[in-house]
Scaffold this motif. Structure first.
Motif, PDB file in Angstrom:
ATOM      1  N   THR A 306     -40.644  36.443 106.931  1.00 52.25           N
ATOM      2  CA  THR A 306     -40.886  37.641 107.735  1.00 52.25           C
ATOM      3  C   THR A 306     -39.910  37.636 108.913  1.00 52.25           C
ATOM      4  OG1 THR A 306     -42.520  36.516 109.129  1.00 52.25           O
ATOM      5  CG2 THR A 306     -43.332  37.604 107.117  1.00 52.25           C
ATOM      6  N   GLN A 307     -39.774  38.769 109.537  1.00 53.05           N
ATOM      7  CA  GLN A 307     -38.905  38.864 110.705  1.00 53.05           C
ATOM      8  C   GLN A 307     -39.336  37.879 111.783  1.00 53.05           C
ATOM      9  OE1 GLN A 307     -36.228  40.843 110.933  1.00 53.05           O
ATOM     10  NE2 GLN A 307     -35.687  40.479 113.081  1.00 53.05           N
ATOM     11  N   ASN A 308     -40.645  37.799 111.999  1.00 49.12           N
ATOM     12  CA  ASN A 308     -41.158  36.899 113.027  1.00 49.12           C
ATOM     13  C   ASN A 308     -40.853  35.449 112.688  1.00 49.12           C
ATOM     14  OD1 ASN A 308     -42.918  36.354 115.456  1.00 49.12           O
ATOM     15  ND2 ASN A 308     -44.105  35.270 113.890  1.00 49.12           N
ATOM     16  N   TYR A 309     -40.962  35.093 111.404  1.00 48.02           N
ATOM     17  CA  TYR A 309     -40.678  33.715 111.016  1.00 48.02           C
ATOM     18  C   TYR A 309     -39.244  33.347 111.376  1.00 48.02           C
ATOM     19  CZ  TYR A 309     -39.612  29.583 108.304  1.00 48.02           C
ATOM     20  OH  TYR A 309     -39.190  28.319 107.941  1.00 48.02           O
ATOM     21  N   TRP A 310     -38.294  34.186 111.020  1.00 48.35           N
ATOM     22  CA  TRP A 310     -36.889  33.843 111.259  1.00 48.35           C
ATOM     23  C   TRP A 310     -36.547  33.881 112.747  1.00 48.35           C
ATOM     24  CZ3 TRP A 310     -35.102  31.043 107.778  1.00 48.35           C
ATOM     25  CH2 TRP A 310     -35.404  31.255 106.433  1.00 48.35           C
ATOM     26  N   GLU A 311     -37.182  34.769 113.495  1.00 44.55           N
ATOM     27  CA  GLU A 311     -36.973  34.753 114.952  1.00 44.55           C
ATOM     28  C   GLU A 311     -37.447  33.432 115.532  1.00 44.55           C
ATOM     29  OE1 GLU A 311     -39.026  38.166 116.357  1.00 44.55           O
ATOM     30  OE2 GLU A 311     -37.459  39.596 115.742  1.00 44.55           O
ATOM     31  N   GLN A 312     -38.612  32.953 115.096  1.00 37.89           N
ATOM     32  CA  GLN A 312     -39.136  31.681 115.574  1.00 37.89           C
ATOM     33  C   GLN A 312     -38.285  30.512 115.095  1.00 37.89           C
ATOM     34  OE1 GLN A 312     -41.672  31.173 117.795  1.00 37.89           O
ATOM     35  NE2 GLN A 312     -41.545  33.397 117.995  1.00 37.89           N
ATOM     36  N   HIS A 313     -37.729  30.636 113.904  1.00 34.83           N
ATOM     37  CA  HIS A 313     -36.863  29.571 113.385  1.00 34.83           C
ATOM     38  C   HIS A 313     -35.606  29.425 114.239  1.00 34.83           C
ATOM     39  CE1 HIS A 313     -35.152  26.817 110.482  1.00 34.83           C
ATOM     40  NE2 HIS A 313     -34.084  27.583 110.342  1.00 34.83           N
ATOM     41  N   VAL A 314     -34.976  30.545 114.564  1.00 32.74           N
ATOM     42  CA  VAL A 314     -33.790  30.499 115.427  1.00 32.74           C
ATOM     43  C   VAL A 314     -34.150  29.910 116.783  1.00 32.74           C
ATOM     44  CG1 VAL A 314     -32.082  31.913 116.645  1.00 32.74           C
ATOM     45  CG2 VAL A 314     -32.609  32.381 114.236  1.00 32.74           C
ATOM     46  N   LEU A 315     -35.303  30.293 117.318  1.00 33.61           N
ATOM     47  CA  LEU A 315     -35.746  29.748 118.600  1.00 33.61           C
ATOM     48  C   LEU A 315     -35.964  28.237 118.498  1.00 33.61           C
ATOM     49  CD1 LEU A 315     -36.693  30.128 121.514  1.00 33.61           C
ATOM     50  CD2 LEU A 315     -38.970  30.682 120.626  1.00 33.61           C
ATOM     51  N   SER A 316     -36.551  27.766 117.395  1.00 30.75           N
ATOM     52  CA  SER A 316     -36.769  26.328 117.210  1.00 30.75           C
ATOM     53  C   SER A 316     -35.450  25.568 117.200  1.00 30.75           C
ATOM     54  CB  SER A 316     -37.525  26.076 115.898  1.00 30.75           C
ATOM     55  OG  SER A 316     -38.823  26.602 115.950  1.00 30.75           O
ATOM     56  N   LEU A 317     -34.442  26.136 116.560  1.00 33.47           N
ATOM     57  CA  LEU A 317     -33.138  25.469 116.531  1.00 33.47           C
ATOM     58  C   LEU A 317     -32.511  25.422 117.922  1.00 33.47           C
ATOM     59  CD1 LEU A 317     -31.594  26.827 113.200  1.00 33.47           C
ATOM     60  CD2 LEU A 317     -33.009  24.795 113.578  1.00 33.47           C
ATOM     61  N   LYS A 318     -32.694  26.492 118.698  1.00 34.53           N
ATOM     62  CA  LYS A 318     -32.188  26.480 120.076  1.00 34.53           C
ATOM     63  C   LYS A 318     -32.914  25.420 120.906  1.00 34.53           C
ATOM     64  CE  LYS A 318     -30.714  31.329 120.196  1.00 34.53           C
ATOM     65  NZ  LYS A 318     -30.934  32.679 120.790  1.00 34.53           N
ATOM     66  N   GLU A 319     -34.219  25.292 120.688  1.00 35.70           N
ATOM     67  CA  GLU A 319     -34.980  24.261 121.403  1.00 35.70           C
ATOM     68  C   GLU A 319     -34.509  22.864 121.003  1.00 35.70           C
ATOM     69  OE1 GLU A 319     -38.928  25.326 120.314  1.00 35.70           O
ATOM     70  OE2 GLU A 319     -39.185  26.750 121.977  1.00 35.70           O
ATOM     71  N   GLN A 320     -34.129  22.707 119.749  1.00 35.19           N
ATOM     72  CA  GLN A 320     -33.613  21.413 119.314  1.00 35.19           C
ATOM     73  C   GLN A 320     -32.255  21.100 119.937  1.00 35.19           C
ATOM     74  OE1 GLN A 320     -36.631  20.014 118.240  1.00 35.19           O
ATOM     75  NE2 GLN A 320     -34.997  18.723 117.441  1.00 35.19           N
ATOM     76  N   MET A 321     -31.447  22.115 120.149  1.00 35.68           N
ATOM     77  CA  MET A 321     -30.175  21.892 120.845  1.00 35.68           C
ATOM     78  C   MET A 321     -30.432  21.348 122.238  1.00 35.68           C
ATOM     79  SD  MET A 321     -27.287  22.284 119.299  1.00 35.68           S
ATOM     80  CE  MET A 321     -26.245  22.391 120.752  1.00 35.68           C
ATOM     81  N   ALA A 322     -31.451  21.897 122.901  1.00 34.69           N
ATOM     82  CA  ALA A 322     -31.803  21.405 124.237  1.00 34.69           C
ATOM     83  C   ALA A 322     -32.371  19.993 124.156  1.00 34.69           C
ATOM     84  CB  ALA A 322     -32.811  22.349 124.885  1.00 34.69           C
ATOM     85  N   ALA A 323     -33.213  19.725 123.162  1.00 34.77           N
ATOM     86  CA  ALA A 323     -33.813  18.396 123.024  1.00 34.77           C
ATOM     87  C   ALA A 323     -32.755  17.334 122.751  1.00 34.77           C
ATOM     88  CB  ALA A 323     -34.849  18.411 121.904  1.00 34.77           C
ATOM     89  N   MET A 324     -31.686  17.729 122.056  1.00 40.88           N
ATOM     90  CA  MET A 324     -30.613  16.776 121.758  1.00 40.88           C
ATOM     91  C   MET A 324     -29.900  16.314 123.021  1.00 40.88           C
ATOM     92  SD  MET A 324     -29.989  16.137 118.387  1.00 40.88           S
ATOM     93  CE  MET A 324     -28.201  15.980 118.244  1.00 40.88           C
ATOM     94  N   GLN A 325     -30.006  17.082 124.101  1.00 34.87           N
ATOM     95  CA  GLN A 325     -29.346  16.721 125.342  1.00 34.87           C
ATOM     96  C   GLN A 325     -30.178  15.773 126.194  1.00 34.87           C
ATOM     97  OE1 GLN A 325     -26.251  17.934 125.268  1.00 34.87           O
ATOM     98  NE2 GLN A 325     -26.922  19.003 123.411  1.00 34.87           N
ATOM     99  N   GLU A 326     -31.464  15.650 125.862  1.00 34.36           N
ATOM    100  CA  GLU A 326     -32.346  14.778 126.637  1.00 34.36           C
ATOM    101  C   GLU A 326     -32.110  13.315 126.255  1.00 34.36           C
ATOM    102  OE1 GLU A 326     -34.520  15.740 129.014  1.00 34.36           O
ATOM    103  OE2 GLU A 326     -33.768  17.793 128.758  1.00 34.36           O
TER     104      GLU A 326
END
Length: 332
Positions: A306-326
């Motif tokens: 669904t549209q919502n699923y893929w929006e949340q998926h992209v957000l999860s990947l962005k959050e992982q980019m931030a987590a990789m910096q910690e």
């Protein structure tokens, strides 16, 4: 042997299941219960005085050699009194074929999910995983794959893009964050160059059955080695960590202190937790997409694609980019 067909697998029904079970020599009493599994089809079957579990393998996922290598690994663990659950050997065989289906039998084991807030249960888990890895490090798998950035990350990314799962309006954002994340994950793996050993491969709470039938805290059954592969040791540990950083650090200390009694842990691998989490997120999305023609997946995961699923998926990947910096967790 009749060629495996995914549509026949999707339509697998009681008559075919019981015929397959009886083809091996069991006398079924008609009792049949579907168990919670999507990748394969797993059933509890009444066979006389006791019930057995029969697992039908999804077509074209594993070769016979890969399946048998998983079976041999669990048998090897059981020989060392590690509570993995190997398949039943019947007349010297553990993998059977009937009408194009491949299947194996397992003894029925009862238990509940582990209490990851229990120090004693975490210690037991740490000890048993350490023992699994001590055996797993003795030799490599010959047929089963390796957990790496290519198969879990790159292949997942390419499948979703090439098969049109990402909505057009999200493609640019998805491509940017996914490619940046994959480059960061690849660089982290290259910098650590972890030792690869035979793993359970999917170590999480759902693959532990805690037997509390006796006295005391009970003991675990470690089940479902279907994802067994070569990989870094931390893969079988990190999914037992949850909560904030303080909670994860506390659980990690308990797990690794127990683990280290049986197998040396390379602390550099702690820096792979967020890369492995990133790969799991990407791989899970592609796993659902690859199975989307299976009616069982549409019933079980109606929110996918669904549209919502893929929006949340992209957000999860962005959050992982931030987590990789910690900074990674530390075990002292």
């Amino acid at each position: 042997m009749k060629k495996q067909d995914r549509h026949s697998f999707y339509r697998l029904g009681p008559e075919q299941i019981l015929q397959a079970v009886e083809s091996v020599g069991f006398e079924c009493d008609g009792q049949l219960l579907a168990l919670n599994s999507y990748e394969n089809r797993v059933y509890l079957v009444g066979a006389g005085r006791e019930s057995i579990v029969v697992k039908f393998y999804r077509p074209n996922r594993w070769s016979d050699s890969e399946i048998l290598e998983e079976h041999l690994f669990t048998e090897e663990l059981a020989e060392f009194d590690i509570p993995a659950v190997p398949p039943l050997s019947i007349k010297g065989s553990t993998l059977f074929h009937h009408d194009g289906h491949r299947f194996a039998f397992y003894p029925l084991k009862a238990g509940r999910a582990p209490d990851l807030e229990s120090r004693e249960q975490l210690e037991q888990l740490g000890r048993y995983i350490g023992r699994i890895h001590a055996v797993g490090a003795v030799r490599d798998f010959e047929h089963r794959p390796t957990l790496d950035v290519g198969t879990f990350g790159d292949d997942s990314y390419e499948f979703l893009i090439e098969n049109g799962f990402i909505p057009k309006e999200l493609e640019a954002a998805y491509e940017k964050v996914a490619e940046d994340l994959l480059h960061a994950v690849e660089a982290r793996f290259e910098s650590i160059n972890p030792q690869l050993i035979r793993l359970h491969g999917d170590g999480h709470q759902g693959n532990i059955l805690w037997d509390v039938s006796g006295d005391g805290a009970g003991s675990p059954y470690i089940i479902d080695f279907d994802d067994a592969r070569m990989g870094p040791a931390i893969q079988d540990l990190w999914m037992f960590l949850s909560g904030d950083r303080a909670n994860m650090s506390s659980s990690l200390d308990i797990l690794l202190t127990a683990y280290d009694q049986f197998h040396d842990f390379d602390c550099r691998e702690l820096a792979l937790i967020e890369p492995l989490r990133s790969l799991r997120i990407m791989h899970h999305a592609a796993w659902l997409a690859r199975r989307w023609d299976d009616p069982a997946f549409k019933d079980a995961f109606p929110w996918f694609n669904t549209q919502n699923y893929w929006e949340q998926h992209v957000l999860s990947l962005k959050e992982q980019m931030a987590a990789m910096q910690e900074p990674p967790l530390v075990w002292i």
